[in-house]
Design a protein around this motif. Structure first.
Motif, PDB file in Angstrom:
ATOM      1  N   TYR A   1       0.844  -1.207   0.000  1.00 47.09           N
ATOM      2  CA  TYR A   1       0.000   0.000   0.000  1.00 47.09           C
ATOM      3  C   TYR A   1       0.863   1.234   0.000  1.00 47.09           C
ATOM      4  O   TYR A   1       2.027   1.204   0.377  1.00 47.09           O
ATOM      5  CB  TYR A   1      -0.914   0.039   1.224  1.00 47.09           C
ATOM      6  N   SER A   2       0.209   2.272  -0.459  1.00 47.05           N
ATOM      7  CA  SER A   2       0.842   3.589  -0.441  1.00 47.05           C
ATOM      8  C   SER A   2      -0.240   4.587   0.063  1.00 47.05           C
ATOM      9  O   SER A   2      -1.376   4.577  -0.433  1.00 47.05           O
ATOM     10  CB  SER A   2       1.304   3.979  -1.844  1.00 47.05           C
ATOM     11  N   PHE A   3       0.068   5.417   0.979  1.00 45.13           N
ATOM     12  CA  PHE A   3      -0.924   6.332   1.593  1.00 45.13           C
ATOM     13  C   PHE A   3      -0.292   7.711   1.736  1.00 45.13           C
ATOM     14  O   PHE A   3       0.821   7.850   2.251  1.00 45.13           O
ATOM     15  CB  PHE A   3      -1.358   5.820   2.968  1.00 45.13           C
ATOM     16  N   PRO A   4      -1.001   8.767   1.277  1.00 49.33           N
ATOM     17  CA  PRO A   4      -0.395  10.101   1.294  1.00 49.33           C
ATOM     18  C   PRO A   4      -0.374  10.686   2.699  1.00 49.33           C
ATOM     19  O   PRO A   4      -1.184  10.342   3.554  1.00 49.33           O
ATOM     20  CB  PRO A   4      -1.299  10.909   0.373  1.00 49.33           C
ATOM     21  N   GLU A   5       0.581  11.548   2.835  1.00 46.67           N
ATOM     22  CA  GLU A   5       0.647  12.246   4.116  1.00 46.67           C
ATOM     23  C   GLU A   5      -0.297  13.445   4.141  1.00 46.67           C
ATOM     24  O   GLU A   5      -0.739  13.874   5.195  1.00 46.67           O
ATOM     25  CB  GLU A   5       2.085  12.703   4.381  1.00 46.67           C
TER      26      GLU A   5
ATOM     27  N   ASP B   1      -8.875  15.902  -3.040  1.00 51.46           N
ATOM     28  CA  ASP B   1      -7.774  15.361  -3.852  1.00 51.46           C
ATOM     29  C   ASP B   1      -6.848  14.520  -2.972  1.00 51.46           C
ATOM     30  O   ASP B   1      -6.251  15.039  -2.016  1.00 51.46           O
ATOM     31  CB  ASP B   1      -6.977  16.486  -4.496  1.00 51.46           C
ATOM     32  N   ILE B   2      -6.745  13.189  -3.351  1.00 51.11           N
ATOM     33  CA  ILE B   2      -5.911  12.240  -2.576  1.00 51.11           C
ATOM     34  C   ILE B   2      -4.828  11.724  -3.540  1.00 51.11           C
ATOM     35  O   ILE B   2      -5.121  10.938  -4.449  1.00 51.11           O
ATOM     36  CB  ILE B   2      -6.756  11.085  -2.028  1.00 51.11           C
ATOM     37  N   PRO B   3      -3.606  12.148  -3.373  1.00 51.19           N
ATOM     38  CA  PRO B   3      -2.548  11.728  -4.310  1.00 51.19           C
ATOM     39  C   PRO B   3      -1.912  10.390  -3.885  1.00 51.19           C
ATOM     40  O   PRO B   3      -1.852  10.067  -2.688  1.00 51.19           O
ATOM     41  CB  PRO B   3      -1.559  12.881  -4.210  1.00 51.19           C
ATOM     42  N   ASN B   4      -1.451   9.605  -4.933  1.00 52.69           N
ATOM     43  CA  ASN B   4      -0.584   8.446  -4.726  1.00 52.69           C
ATOM     44  C   ASN B   4      -1.093   7.518  -3.637  1.00 52.69           C
ATOM     45  O   ASN B   4      -0.460   7.306  -2.617  1.00 52.69           O
ATOM     46  CB  ASN B   4       0.835   8.926  -4.403  1.00 52.69           C
TER      47      ASN B   4
ATOM     48  N   PRO C   1      -3.891   0.305  -2.156  1.00 51.29           N
ATOM     49  CA  PRO C   1      -4.836  -0.019  -3.226  1.00 51.29           C
ATOM     50  C   PRO C   1      -6.123   0.807  -3.043  1.00 51.29           C
ATOM     51  O   PRO C   1      -6.513   1.119  -1.928  1.00 51.29           O
ATOM     52  CB  PRO C   1      -5.084  -1.496  -3.037  1.00 51.29           C
ATOM     53  N   GLY C   2      -6.743   1.116  -4.125  1.00 49.55           N
ATOM     54  CA  GLY C   2      -7.921   1.994  -4.054  1.00 49.55           C
ATOM     55  C   GLY C   2      -9.129   1.337  -3.439  1.00 49.55           C
ATOM     56  O   GLY C   2      -9.983   2.011  -2.857  1.00 49.55           O
ATOM     57  N   ARG C   3      -9.205  -0.017  -3.516  1.00 49.88           N
ATOM     58  CA  ARG C   3     -10.413  -0.650  -3.006  1.00 49.88           C
ATOM     59  C   ARG C   3     -10.500  -0.592  -1.499  1.00 49.88           C
ATOM     60  O   ARG C   3     -11.557  -0.842  -0.922  1.00 49.88           O
ATOM     61  CB  ARG C   3     -10.468  -2.091  -3.485  1.00 49.88           C
ATOM     62  N   ASN C   4      -9.448  -0.266  -0.856  1.00 46.09           N
ATOM     63  CA  ASN C   4      -9.457  -0.170   0.604  1.00 46.09           C
ATOM     64  C   ASN C   4      -9.645   1.272   1.110  1.00 46.09           C
ATOM     65  O   ASN C   4      -9.472   1.527   2.306  1.00 46.09           O
ATOM     66  CB  ASN C   4      -8.147  -0.716   1.173  1.00 46.09           C
ATOM     67  N   LEU C   5      -9.939   2.158   0.193  1.00 50.38           N
ATOM     68  CA  LEU C   5      -9.979   3.574   0.555  1.00 50.38           C
ATOM     69  C   LEU C   5     -11.432   4.036   0.761  1.00 50.38           C
ATOM     70  O   LEU C   5     -12.319   3.736  -0.039  1.00 50.38           O
ATOM     71  CB  LEU C   5      -9.323   4.425  -0.542  1.00 50.38           C
ATOM     72  N   THR C   6     -11.624   4.777   1.830  1.00 48.51           N
ATOM     73  CA  THR C   6     -12.915   5.418   2.131  1.00 48.51           C
ATOM     74  C   THR C   6     -12.656   6.901   2.401  1.00 48.51           C
ATOM     75  O   THR C   6     -11.738   7.247   3.141  1.00 48.51           O
ATOM     76  CB  THR C   6     -13.598   4.812   3.362  1.00 48.51           C
ATOM     77  N   VAL C   7     -13.464   7.744   1.776  1.00 45.81           N
ATOM     78  CA  VAL C   7     -13.333   9.194   1.992  1.00 45.81           C
ATOM     79  C   VAL C   7     -14.540   9.662   2.833  1.00 45.81           C
ATOM     80  O   VAL C   7     -15.698   9.444   2.450  1.00 45.81           O
ATOM     81  CB  VAL C   7     -13.270   9.954   0.672  1.00 45.81           C
ATOM     82  N   ARG C   8     -14.269  10.307   3.901  1.00 48.26           N
ATOM     83  CA  ARG C   8     -15.313  10.813   4.813  1.00 48.26           C
ATOM     84  C   ARG C   8     -15.288  12.347   4.810  1.00 48.26           C
ATOM     85  O   ARG C   8     -14.228  12.954   4.824  1.00 48.26           O
ATOM     86  CB  ARG C   8     -15.094  10.285   6.230  1.00 48.26           C
ATOM     87  N   TRP C   9     -16.521  12.884   4.832  1.00 48.43           N
ATOM     88  CA  TRP C   9     -16.675  14.336   4.803  1.00 48.43           C
ATOM     89  C   TRP C   9     -17.207  14.816   6.145  1.00 48.43           C
ATOM     90  O   TRP C   9     -18.099  14.235   6.723  1.00 48.43           O
ATOM     91  CB  TRP C   9     -17.660  14.770   3.706  1.00 48.43           C
TER      92      TRP C   9
ATOM     93  N   PRO D   1      -0.601   2.667  -7.208  1.00 49.66           N
ATOM     94  CA  PRO D   1      -0.946   3.979  -6.676  1.00 49.66           C
ATOM     95  C   PRO D   1      -1.631   4.831  -7.750  1.00 49.66           C
ATOM     96  O   PRO D   1      -1.221   4.827  -8.910  1.00 49.66           O
ATOM     97  CB  PRO D   1       0.392   4.581  -6.271  1.00 49.66           C
ATOM     98  N   THR D   2      -2.646   5.531  -7.323  1.00 47.81           N
ATOM     99  CA  THR D   2      -3.373   6.446  -8.207  1.00 47.81           C
ATOM    100  C   THR D   2      -3.631   7.751  -7.468  1.00 47.81           C
ATOM    101  O   THR D   2      -3.566   7.825  -6.231  1.00 47.81           O
ATOM    102  CB  THR D   2      -4.713   5.853  -8.649  1.00 47.81           C
ATOM    103  N   ASN D   3      -3.936   8.768  -8.204  1.00 51.32           N
ATOM    104  CA  ASN D   3      -4.383  10.043  -7.613  1.00 51.32           C
ATOM    105  C   ASN D   3      -5.931  10.092  -7.670  1.00 51.32           C
ATOM    106  O   ASN D   3      -6.509  10.136  -8.759  1.00 51.32           O
ATOM    107  CB  ASN D   3      -3.813  11.225  -8.371  1.00 51.32           C
ATOM    108  N   GLU D   4      -6.519  10.030  -6.553  1.00 51.49           N
ATOM    109  CA  GLU D   4      -7.984   9.964  -6.491  1.00 51.49           C
ATOM    110  C   GLU D   4      -8.578  11.373  -6.245  1.00 51.49           C
ATOM    111  O   GLU D   4      -8.083  12.132  -5.409  1.00 51.49           O
ATOM    112  CB  GLU D   4      -8.429   9.038  -5.359  1.00 51.49           C
ATOM    113  N   THR D   5      -9.584  11.670  -6.997  1.00 52.49           N
ATOM    114  CA  THR D   5     -10.347  12.926  -6.815  1.00 52.49           C
ATOM    115  C   THR D   5     -11.795  12.563  -6.479  1.00 52.49           C
ATOM    116  O   THR D   5     -12.492  11.959  -7.312  1.00 52.49           O
ATOM    117  CB  THR D   5     -10.295  13.788  -8.059  1.00 52.49           C
TER     118      THR D   5
END
Length: 849
Positions: free
Chosen positions: A148-152, A176-179, A182-190, A209-213
């Protein structure tokens, strides 16, 4: 999900040893991560082995477990970190163990073998440990590796400019979440102001790694103004992996909205202000202004009850807005009626208090709750306790209710009669609300007294006079109306008087004399009884209390003073007015020859009064005289004189006639007529009488024998003679003759005196040119009883004298001597019984019992 190692079996001949010595580290990494790269032979072999082993297990139903143990069974590795996994088996009958992966070991004859990478950078790596038994198929255990790779740092932004948003318009937040992998393990909370509002779960299958928007559509509300938003990236790598999260910096927004006027109909307490009563929100902050009747008002001024009304709030911000609503100023009940409530009967009852909201009223009478009708009547009068209340406050107070109703018909007042000089009471009473006041209308005098007591008015007439006669009106009145009743008082034995006095009370004026004035006034000015006083003369009204006649023209003006008085009404009093003119001449004459009249003849006399006024007041008198003597005329008519007096009061000729029967006494008299204006009101100014010339009258009359001296019967006493004297009165010459019948025949004697000595009938005849008169005298004999009568009278006097002397002697003995006895007299010493002029006699006496 990351779990333990997956085991499978593959045939030996299919197992291909790893050729790692011929590859660099980076190249196989790229090859392994590109699972869709068809030129990677290692990937193909592994896939084929796996598919084949699985197929065998399915077909054969093999359930023998693979004797491989991986420790750890799965790994989560951060990109570039080292990784080490031990593969072991508890079986000893194996050819060996090997790793097929980047950094693979190949088959080694050991029971455990460790796979170690100093820096794992191969994305999508799928290491497997395989065990080759001495007999049987190769057993493979796949190692689950998550790299995995996770941005700071991550960032947040929005589609709006500088975070300024408009309420009701959709805006997008961007995270905007850079680098990241894996993306399937990612959750974005507002989050909004650190409060979770939404989350996005990524379903990306990419292991690289991908840049997720990530977008979050947001519909701002005014409550979101100045709110801070942030996004948080959260990666859950399973129980054996770390929980990774990172949050963006806060992103503040400004929401433009409004102006929004959040108020409706308001209710406020009296004395409060409108500050804070209506919320006006908006961004930018609006400018607010309150209006009433199109005029601005100050919110800091306390409201009064009359400030209730329609208000408008105007707000100017992002746009202009206004709102109109009702403002009601509440205040507690307040007493609006007086302590004494006066209302007209049958009028609608109004509340006795006011307040807002409208207070409720409860009325108590005699400590009991009562319900007053909508329209008050006289029965509702009285004292009440009122309780008035609304949700603001309550009050209690006392009200005295007076129901106004007009006075009822007057009772106890009737017409009455009263004797002259007596006392009369009139009583007037009526019911009304409030109790009526009374007044009387009548001819006011000092002998009338009014008194009102206990709702009854009494009027007392003392010593009633004619002026008390008339109408008496009692008026009963109050605020609601009035009523009156009129009765009549009659004073018996009295006449209705008109209280007018005219000065002078009579006016007698001579023709063409100086003018005079008559004044008409009330007899009393002490009371205001007079309504009007005026004159009427010559059939015209004169609106004055004074009247001046014209002494040349006003012969018959009929002046009357009219007065209108309380109680009496209209009455009048005439002025005794006379304008007179004295006669120009007075004449007398007879209808016939007055010089050849005879006794018993009717003689008509006529007196003419020339140009006199008023004719009604002329009096004609007839006067007769003979020498210095006045002769009485016996007029034939009852009133003596008949005059043709005209009813007109201007100067006329008056002709008066009278008739007399001539008597012998009228012979030689002079007759004249006197004209007198009979004007009693003139007093000492009465006009003088006027006389006519004299008319001489000669009367021839037959003789009349004087029967006073010559009676009809004459007594003749025996032995005496009697003289008969015949005298007569009549026109001269007179001839007197006596005649009588003697024994020898008739005898005549021509003399007025005849001496007779014998009884018989003697006739005296007197003659003159006008006639003759005969008088017969009867002479009779009578005895002379005078001596006999004188003797009888003397005898009677003697007898009466004797009787008187006897009676007196008896009286003296019994009274003067006190009834003493001389029986047995004894002389004694002096005892004072009898006094004898200074010396005493011893002469005892005994008192008779």
């Amino acid at each position: 999900m990351i779990g333990g190692a997956r085991h499978r079996f593959i045939p030996k001949q299919r197992l291909i040893p790893t050729r790692q010595s011929k590859r660099s580290w980076n190249e196989p990494q790229r090859t392994l991560l590109k699972s869709d790269d068809k030129t990677n032979p290692m990937s193909e072999r592994i896939l084929i082995v796996q598919l084949f082993a699985g197929l065998i297990l399915i077909v054969t139903g093999e359930t023998t477990p693979c004797p491989i143990e991986l420790s750890p069974s799965s790994v989560v590795v951060k990109y570039g970190d080292p990784v080490s996994v031990n593969c072991s088996s508890s079986r000893s009958d194996i050819e060996g163990i090997g790793w097929e992966a980047v950094g693979g070991t190949g088959l080694k004859k050991v029971t455990h073998l460790t796979w170690t990478i100093e820096s794992l950078t191969e994305w999508g790596i799928k290491p497997m440990c395989y065990l080759t038994p001495l007999n049987g198929e190769t057993c493979v255990a796949d190692l689950d590796v998550i790299l995995y790779s996770f941005p700071e740092n991550i960032s947040i932004s929005s589609s709006s400019l500088n975070g300024v948003m408009t309420e009701g318009e959709t805006h997008n937040f961007t995270c905007d979440i850079p680098n990241v992998a894996p993306g399937r393990n990612l959750t974005v909370r507002w989050y909004k102001d650190d409060e979770f509002i939404f989350e996005n779960i990524l379903n990306s299958s990419s292991l690289k790694p991908t840049n997720e928007t990530i977008f979050y559509p947001f519909l701002p509300r005014r409550q979101d103004n100045r709110a801070t938003f942030r996004c948080e990236a959260f990666m859950d790598l399973g129980p054996k992996g770390p929980q990774l999260n990172v949050s963006s910096q806060g992103y503040s927004i400004e929401v433009l909205f409004g102006p929004d006027i959040r108020c409706s109909d308001l209710t406020v307490q009296e004395g409060e202000t409108l500050e804070g009563k209506c919320y006006v929100t908006g961004n930018p902050r609006p400018k607010v202004e309150w209006l009433k009747n199109q005029l601005p008002i100050s919110l800091s001024i306390p409201l009064r009850r009359n400030d209730t009304g329609i208000y408008t709030v105007q707000a100017e911000g992002r746009v202009k807005a206004n709102k109109t609503f009702q403002v009601s100023v509440f205040y507690g009940p307040e007493k609006t009626c007086l302590s004494t409530l006066t209302v007209a009967e049958n009028t609608r009852r109004l509340p006795c208090t006011e307040g807002f909201p409208e207070p409720s009223e409860i009325w108590y009478k005699d400590e009991e709750e009562v319900e007053l009708p909508e329209y008050l009547t006289r029965r509702d009068a009285g004292q009440y306790i009122v309780r008035s209340f609304n949700h603001v406050s309550s009050i209690n107070f006392t009200v005295n209710v007076i129901v106004l109703y007009p006075p009822t018909d007057i009772v106890e007042l009737e017409s009455a009669d009263v004797q002259l000089g007596a006392t009369l009471d009139l009583k007037c009473s009526s019911m009304g609300g409030p109790r009526p006041d009374y007044s009387w209308t009548y001819y006011r005098m000092a002998n009338v007294v009014e008194k009102t007591e206990d709702g009854v008015s009494r009027l007392t007439i003392h010593n009633a006079t004619g002026l008390n006669m008339g109408s008496y009106t009692c008026h009963a009145w109050n605020e609601a109306g009035n009523v009156s009743k009129t009765v009549r008082v009659t004073v018996k034995s009295a006449k209705q008087e008109c209280p007018i006095q005219i000065t002078p009370d009579a006016m007698v004026l001579q023709y063409q004399s100086w003018k005079q004035q008559a004044t008409c006034e009330p007899t009393s000015t002490e009371y205001s009884n007079v309504k009007e006083i005026y004159w009427k003369a010559n059939q015209s009204s004169i609106n004055s209390t004074k009247w001046t006649p014209d002494t040349k023209e006003d012969w018959d003006p009929k002046p009357v003073c009219h007065g209108v008085f309380n109680g009496i009404g209209e009455c009048q009093k005439p002025l005794h007015y006379t304008l007179y003119k004295t006669p120009d001449a007075v004449t007398i004459n007879s209808l016939g020859d007055a010089s050849s009249a005879y006794e018993g003849m009717e003689l008509q006399l006529q007196c003419e009064v020339v140009d006199v006024a008023p004719a009604q007041s002329i009096t004609v008198r007839w006067m007769a005289s003979k020498g210095n003597r006045t002769i009485e005329l016996d007029l034939m008519e009852e009133n003596g004189t008949s005059c043709n007096k005209s009813e007109m009061r201007h100067p006329v000729n008056v002709l008066c006639t009278t008739k007399i029967t001539l008597k012998r006494t009228h012979d030689g008299v002079n007759i004249r007529c006197e004209a007198q204006l009979n004007l009693p009101q003139a007093g000492r100014h009465s006009p003088p009488s006027m006389f006519s010339d004299s008319l001489n009258v000669s009367v021839c009359y037959k003789p009349e024998i004087n029967t006073t001296k010559l009676a009809g019967t004459v007594p003749l006493f025996t032995g005496y003679d009697e003289d008969l004297v015949c005298e007569a009165d009549g026109s001269q010459p007179l001839n007197i003759t006596w005649s009588y019948m003697s024994a020898t025949g008739p005898i005549e004697f021509f003399n007025k005196t005849l001496r007779v000595s014998a009884a018989g009938y003697y006739n005296c005849t007197v003659r003159n040119p006008c006639g003759s008169t005969t008088h017969m005298v009867k002479v009779i004999f009578k005895e002379d009883y005078l001596p006999l009568i004188a003797g009888f009278v003397a005898l009677t006097v003697i007898i009466i004298s004797i009787i008187f002397i006897f009676i007196y002697s008896i009286y003296y003995k019994n009274t003067k001597m006190r009834r003493y006895s001389l029986k047995n007299p004894k002389l004694s010493t002096h005892n004072g019984n009898v006094a004898h002029n200074g010396w005493d006699t011893q002469f005892p006496m005994t008192k008779l019992s």
